[in-house]
Design a protein around this motif. Structure first.
Motif, PDB file in Angstrom:
ATOM      1  N   LEU A   1      53.225  18.542  51.027  1.00 30.22           N
ATOM      2  CA  LEU A   1      53.847  18.710  49.751  1.00 30.22           C
ATOM      3  C   LEU A   1      55.288  18.032  49.893  1.00 30.22           C
ATOM      4  O   LEU A   1      55.616  17.205  48.982  1.00 30.22           O
ATOM      5  CB  LEU A   1      53.967  20.144  49.505  1.00 30.22           C
ATOM      6  N   LEU A   2      55.849  18.428  50.968  1.00 27.94           N
ATOM      7  CA  LEU A   2      57.066  17.760  51.010  1.00 27.94           C
ATOM      8  C   LEU A   2      57.076  16.012  51.063  1.00 27.94           C
ATOM      9  O   LEU A   2      57.805  15.627  50.336  1.00 27.94           O
ATOM     10  CB  LEU A   2      58.007  18.111  52.227  1.00 27.94           C
ATOM     11  N   LEU A   3      56.124  15.689  51.977  1.00 31.61           N
ATOM     12  CA  LEU A   3      55.967  14.079  51.788  1.00 31.61           C
ATOM     13  C   LEU A   3      55.496  13.698  50.422  1.00 31.61           C
ATOM     14  O   LEU A   3      56.166  12.492  50.095  1.00 31.61           O
ATOM     15  CB  LEU A   3      54.884  13.887  52.917  1.00 31.61           C
ATOM     16  N   GLU A   4      54.664  14.338  49.795  1.00 32.42           N
ATOM     17  CA  GLU A   4      54.215  13.854  48.465  1.00 32.42           C
ATOM     18  C   GLU A   4      55.665  13.802  47.467  1.00 32.42           C
ATOM     19  O   GLU A   4      55.686  12.925  46.515  1.00 32.42           O
ATOM     20  CB  GLU A   4      53.339  14.776  47.812  1.00 32.42           C
ATOM     21  N   LEU A   5      56.376  14.759  47.591  1.00 33.42           N
ATOM     22  CA  LEU A   5      57.489  14.878  46.859  1.00 33.42           C
ATOM     23  C   LEU A   5      58.563  13.708  47.095  1.00 33.42           C
ATOM     24  O   LEU A   5      59.092  12.891  46.223  1.00 33.42           O
ATOM     25  CB  LEU A   5      58.600  16.264  46.685  1.00 33.42           C
ATOM     26  N   MET A   6      58.627  13.414  48.302  1.00 36.54           N
ATOM     27  CA  MET A   6      59.520  12.234  48.692  1.00 36.54           C
ATOM     28  C   MET A   6      58.798  10.857  47.973  1.00 36.54           C
ATOM     29  O   MET A   6      59.810   9.928  47.409  1.00 36.54           O
ATOM     30  CB  MET A   6      59.453  12.369  50.339  1.00 36.54           C
ATOM     31  N   ASN A   8      57.202  10.428  45.823  1.00 36.41           N
ATOM     32  CA  ASN A   8      56.901  10.302  44.234  1.00 36.41           C
ATOM     33  C   ASN A   8      58.335  10.447  43.665  1.00 36.41           C
ATOM     34  O   ASN A   8      58.590  10.448  42.438  1.00 36.41           O
ATOM     35  CB  ASN A   8      56.064  11.365  43.653  1.00 36.41           C
ATOM     36  N   ASN A   9      59.489  10.541  44.643  1.00 36.83           N
ATOM     37  CA  ASN A   9      60.829  10.593  44.219  1.00 36.83           C
ATOM     38  C   ASN A   9      61.319  11.843  43.386  1.00 36.83           C
ATOM     39  O   ASN A   9      61.703  11.775  42.163  1.00 36.83           O
ATOM     40  CB  ASN A   9      61.415   9.119  43.579  1.00 36.83           C
ATOM     41  N   GLU A  10      60.474  13.093  43.793  1.00 35.93           N
ATOM     42  CA  GLU A  10      60.818  14.173  42.629  1.00 35.93           C
ATOM     43  C   GLU A  10      61.572  15.225  43.617  1.00 35.93           C
ATOM     44  O   GLU A  10      61.484  16.438  43.289  1.00 35.93           O
ATOM     45  CB  GLU A  10      59.252  14.866  42.616  1.00 35.93           C
ATOM     46  N   ILE A  11      62.195  14.964  44.691  1.00 41.34           N
ATOM     47  CA  ILE A  11      63.034  16.164  45.136  1.00 41.34           C
ATOM     48  C   ILE A  11      64.455  15.961  44.302  1.00 41.34           C
ATOM     49  O   ILE A  11      64.861  15.245  44.101  1.00 41.34           O
ATOM     50  CB  ILE A  11      63.287  15.438  46.682  1.00 41.34           C
ATOM     51  N   THR A  12      64.524  17.477  43.731  1.00 42.66           N
ATOM     52  CA  THR A  12      65.983  17.577  42.989  1.00 42.66           C
ATOM     53  C   THR A  12      66.768  18.198  43.644  1.00 42.66           C
ATOM     54  O   THR A  12      68.096  18.093  43.287  1.00 42.66           O
ATOM     55  CB  THR A  12      65.246  18.093  41.639  1.00 42.66           C
ATOM     56  N   ASN A  13      66.748  18.794  44.794  1.00 44.00           N
ATOM     57  CA  ASN A  13      67.653  19.478  45.539  1.00 44.00           C
ATOM     58  C   ASN A  13      68.525  18.127  46.257  1.00 44.00           C
ATOM     59  O   ASN A  13      68.183  17.581  47.191  1.00 44.00           O
ATOM     60  CB  ASN A  13      67.064  20.461  46.710  1.00 44.00           C
ATOM     61  N   LEU A  14      69.784  18.063  45.928  1.00 40.75           N
ATOM     62  CA  LEU A  14      70.399  16.726  46.350  1.00 40.75           C
ATOM     63  C   LEU A  14      70.769  16.981  47.723  1.00 40.75           C
ATOM     64  O   LEU A  14      70.872  16.235  48.499  1.00 40.75           O
ATOM     65  CB  LEU A  14      71.896  16.806  45.291  1.00 40.75           C
ATOM     66  N   GLN A  15      71.113  18.199  48.150  1.00 37.13           N
ATOM     67  CA  GLN A  15      71.574  18.616  49.630  1.00 37.13           C
ATOM     68  C   GLN A  15      70.238  18.186  50.503  1.00 37.13           C
ATOM     69  O   GLN A  15      70.388  17.602  51.480  1.00 37.13           O
ATOM     70  CB  GLN A  15      71.797  20.122  49.941  1.00 37.13           C
ATOM     71  N   LEU A  16      69.053  18.802  50.060  1.00 34.40           N
ATOM     72  CA  LEU A  16      68.007  18.279  50.807  1.00 34.40           C
ATOM     73  C   LEU A  16      67.518  17.036  50.857  1.00 34.40           C
ATOM     74  O   LEU A  16      67.466  16.337  51.919  1.00 34.40           O
ATOM     75  CB  LEU A  16      66.642  19.087  50.306  1.00 34.40           C
ATOM     76  N   LYS A  17      67.864  16.198  49.715  1.00 40.88           N
ATOM     77  CA  LYS A  17      67.575  14.851  49.723  1.00 40.88           C
ATOM     78  C   LYS A  17      68.566  13.999  50.624  1.00 40.88           C
ATOM     79  O   LYS A  17      68.142  13.013  51.606  1.00 40.88           O
ATOM     80  CB  LYS A  17      67.795  14.244  48.281  1.00 40.88           C
ATOM     81  N   HIS A 124      53.580  -1.670  42.990  1.00 37.00           N
ATOM     82  CA  HIS A 124      53.914  -0.538  42.120  1.00 37.00           C
ATOM     83  C   HIS A 124      54.086   0.846  42.706  1.00 37.00           C
ATOM     84  O   HIS A 124      54.742   1.675  42.557  1.00 37.00           O
ATOM     85  CB  HIS A 124      53.109  -0.556  40.788  1.00 37.00           C
ATOM     86  N   ASN A 125      52.809   1.112  43.837  1.00 33.40           N
ATOM     87  CA  ASN A 125      52.987   2.406  44.581  1.00 33.40           C
ATOM     88  C   ASN A 125      54.090   2.540  45.529  1.00 33.40           C
ATOM     89  O   ASN A 125      54.481   3.558  45.701  1.00 33.40           O
ATOM     90  CB  ASN A 125      51.741   2.526  45.475  1.00 33.40           C
ATOM     91  N   LEU A 126      54.867   1.494  45.377  1.00 37.91           N
ATOM     92  CA  LEU A 126      56.151   1.437  46.327  1.00 37.91           C
ATOM     93  C   LEU A 126      57.379   1.926  45.451  1.00 37.91           C
ATOM     94  O   LEU A 126      58.449   2.384  46.178  1.00 37.91           O
ATOM     95  CB  LEU A 126      56.430   0.248  47.251  1.00 37.91           C
ATOM     96  N   LEU A 127      57.376   1.623  44.018  1.00 35.35           N
ATOM     97  CA  LEU A 127      58.502   1.808  43.417  1.00 35.35           C
ATOM     98  C   LEU A 127      59.436   3.105  43.462  1.00 35.35           C
ATOM     99  O   LEU A 127      60.563   3.073  43.719  1.00 35.35           O
ATOM    100  CB  LEU A 127      58.112   1.601  41.838  1.00 35.35           C
ATOM    101  N   ARG A 128      58.641   4.417  43.320  1.00 34.67           N
ATOM    102  CA  ARG A 128      59.300   5.522  43.654  1.00 34.67           C
ATOM    103  C   ARG A 128      59.782   5.977  44.864  1.00 34.67           C
ATOM    104  O   ARG A 128      60.882   6.561  44.932  1.00 34.67           O
ATOM    105  CB  ARG A 128      58.269   6.563  43.111  1.00 34.67           C
ATOM    106  N   PHE A 129      59.146   5.526  45.674  1.00 35.37           N
ATOM    107  CA  PHE A 129      59.558   5.820  47.116  1.00 35.37           C
ATOM    108  C   PHE A 129      60.799   4.963  47.413  1.00 35.37           C
ATOM    109  O   PHE A 129      61.590   5.397  48.169  1.00 35.37           O
ATOM    110  CB  PHE A 129      58.534   5.527  48.372  1.00 35.37           C
TER     111      PHE A 129
END
Length: 204
Positions: A1-6, A8-17, A124-129
């Motif tokens: 799940l963490l890898l998918e969030l990364m 897709n650029n969906e990590i909202t916790n700034l400290q974690l990011k 295009h699959n690279l854009l969000r990462f």
């Protein structure tokens, strides 16, 4: 799940990011250059795993159809070197000119890289990462004898050692390489990332 969030650029916790994007910065000597240092970053393992997972979904040879041997070809560096040697050995009048872009990865404009990715549907699959990696300033930690000595900020360019850094840089310069090749079809162009070789018969 963490890898998918990364990816897709969906990590909202700034400290974690910030933690995921932080890297250790080390300098290794550049051979043949007095006091020359090549900066290399060692990123978090999760960032590298996310990049590897993403790259398995992309056909890199559809992006780098010619010239570039550093990305998308298994053993590309060795193949490029053998090809250069073969061209020079089989054509006695040929010469080779090698160009190396100074500080290439650190000076590359992130916005321009993103625009080049947008233009090419294969990217295009690279854009969000890529945005996950480069939208924000990240920390580079410098250690000496096991102790933290300095924290630098990565604000521009692609981070050497990041999972898609080389590919991102290569995408940004591929249109330039292809434009030059189109204007000089009598010259062989072979690239290994930012090292570009021109091979052909010199014209005085």
């Amino acid at each position: 799940l963490l890898l998918e969030l990364m990816v897709n650029n969906e990590i909202t916790n700034l400290q974690l990011k910030s933690m995921l994007l932080s890297s250790r910065l080390i300098g290794i000597p550049k051979p043949g250059i007095i006091n020359g240092i090549r900066p290399i970053t060692i990123g978090e393992v999760f960032e590298r795993l996310a990049g590897k997972m993403l790259l398995q979904t992309i056909e890199l040879r559809s992006i780098f159809k010619s010239i570039q041997y550093g990305s998308g070809i298994n053993g590309g560096v060795e193949k490029a070197i053998h090809l250069i040697r073969l061209l020079l050995a089989s054509n006695p009048l040929f010469s080779s000119l090698n160009t190396d872009v100074y500080n290439a990865y650190n000076e590359a404009e992130r916005a321009r890289i993103y625009l080049e990715m947008e233009k090419n549907p294969a990217c295009h699959n690279l854009l969000r990462f890529f945005r996950f990696q480069h939208d924000d300033i990240s920390n580079l930690y410098v250690y000496e004898k096991g102790k933290l000595r300095l924290i630098l900020k990565s604000e521009r360019g692609v981070k050497q050692g990041a999972s898609i850094a080389s590919i991102a840089y290569d995408i940004s310069v591929q249109p330039i390489y292809e434009e030059v090749q189109g204007k000089h079809k009598d010259i062989y162009m072979i690239a290994i990332h930012d090292d570009l070789f021109f091979i052909g018969e010199p014209h005085l």
